[in-house]
Scaffold this motif. Sequence first.
Motif, PDB file in Angstrom:
ATOM      1  N   ARG A  75      47.736  73.634 -28.525  1.00 21.96           N
ATOM      2  CA  ARG A  75      47.986  72.706 -29.634  1.00 21.96           C
ATOM      3  C   ARG A  75      49.288  71.975 -29.338  1.00 21.96           C
ATOM      4  O   ARG A  75      50.379  72.525 -29.514  1.00 21.96           O
ATOM      5  CB  ARG A  75      48.105  73.470 -30.952  1.00 21.96           C
ATOM      6  N   ILE A  82      52.436  69.438 -29.714  1.00 21.28           N
ATOM      7  CA  ILE A  82      53.256  68.654 -30.637  1.00 21.28           C
ATOM      8  C   ILE A  82      54.116  67.752 -29.767  1.00 21.28           C
ATOM      9  O   ILE A  82      54.910  68.225 -28.965  1.00 21.28           O
ATOM     10  CB  ILE A  82      54.148  69.541 -31.517  1.00 21.28           C
ATOM     11  N   THR A 113      56.850  64.724 -28.878  1.00 19.16           N
ATOM     12  CA  THR A 113      58.035  64.006 -29.334  1.00 19.16           C
ATOM     13  C   THR A 113      58.466  63.009 -28.265  1.00 19.16           C
ATOM     14  O   THR A 113      58.407  63.298 -27.065  1.00 19.16           O
ATOM     15  CB  THR A 113      59.203  64.964 -29.632  1.00 19.16           C
TER      16      THR A 113
END
Length: 284
Positions: free
Chosen positions: A164, A166, A168
């Motif tokens: 998963r 994430i 940035t």
Amino acid sequence: MSAPAPSTSISAAPRILIAGAGPAAQALVSQLERARFSGTITLLSNRDDAPEELLELAALPKVSVRFGQPASFIDPDNRRVTTADGMEFSYDQLVIATGSAPVASPVEGANRCLSYSTIDDASRIGEAVKEITRELGRRPLGILVGTGAAAGQAEAVLRARGVRPIRTTVRPASVVASISGLAASGIVFEDGSSMNGDLVVLAEERVPRDGLAASAGLRTAPNGGIVISQDFRTSVPGVWAIGDAAVFDGVRLGLLVAAASAAGACATQLMTAASAGQQVQEAA
């Protein structure tokens, strides 16, 4: 009168010179060896040390690795390359494989996390993900740092392997070490804020090392990189480019095709060119 003696002239074996000794160059030498290239191959490495993979190549017949002898100047008219120490090497076919370099200086602790800069990194990341998943006993949470095509590919790789991600686009100040020791687990930003997960992947911007090519008059892309055609030829006859130094259709070659696949295709083209050149010599 006696009959004239038969000619004993033998055409010189074709010479392939490779500027660079990274993964793309190594894969190319292996492919040429597998194809039983009959000429000589010389690699000009900018490394003073002798890593095992280069020593293995140097042990191959007709292969020479010059350690600590990076190419510094190309004379395409006379087909000659000069190294930083002033040594000169003539060639029939020259391959530039000088790779790419990160735009920014390394993030503190970057050696503790995974990185993605070419398609070849996908398999390495996949193996790391397997190990982390096995250790955690669940689907990992990944922190992905980066923008551009490399970051997009890295995200797809992570998702395909059950992570998963994430993502940035803000560059961190440092990387936080993982408790398990398998990989970095988080990042810290300049303002003190942080992001935590199970692994960290850096997919930061890189630029092709094309200075050597540009100084020789080869065509380069506006955003960096040696412009090549589908058969790895540059804009100058007898000069080719492979690996992350090359750009095709505006994209770094390392983001388009795996090093082994590119090397195999390039080796085929080089063999054809070398054979044609040798036939011209024999006919002269």
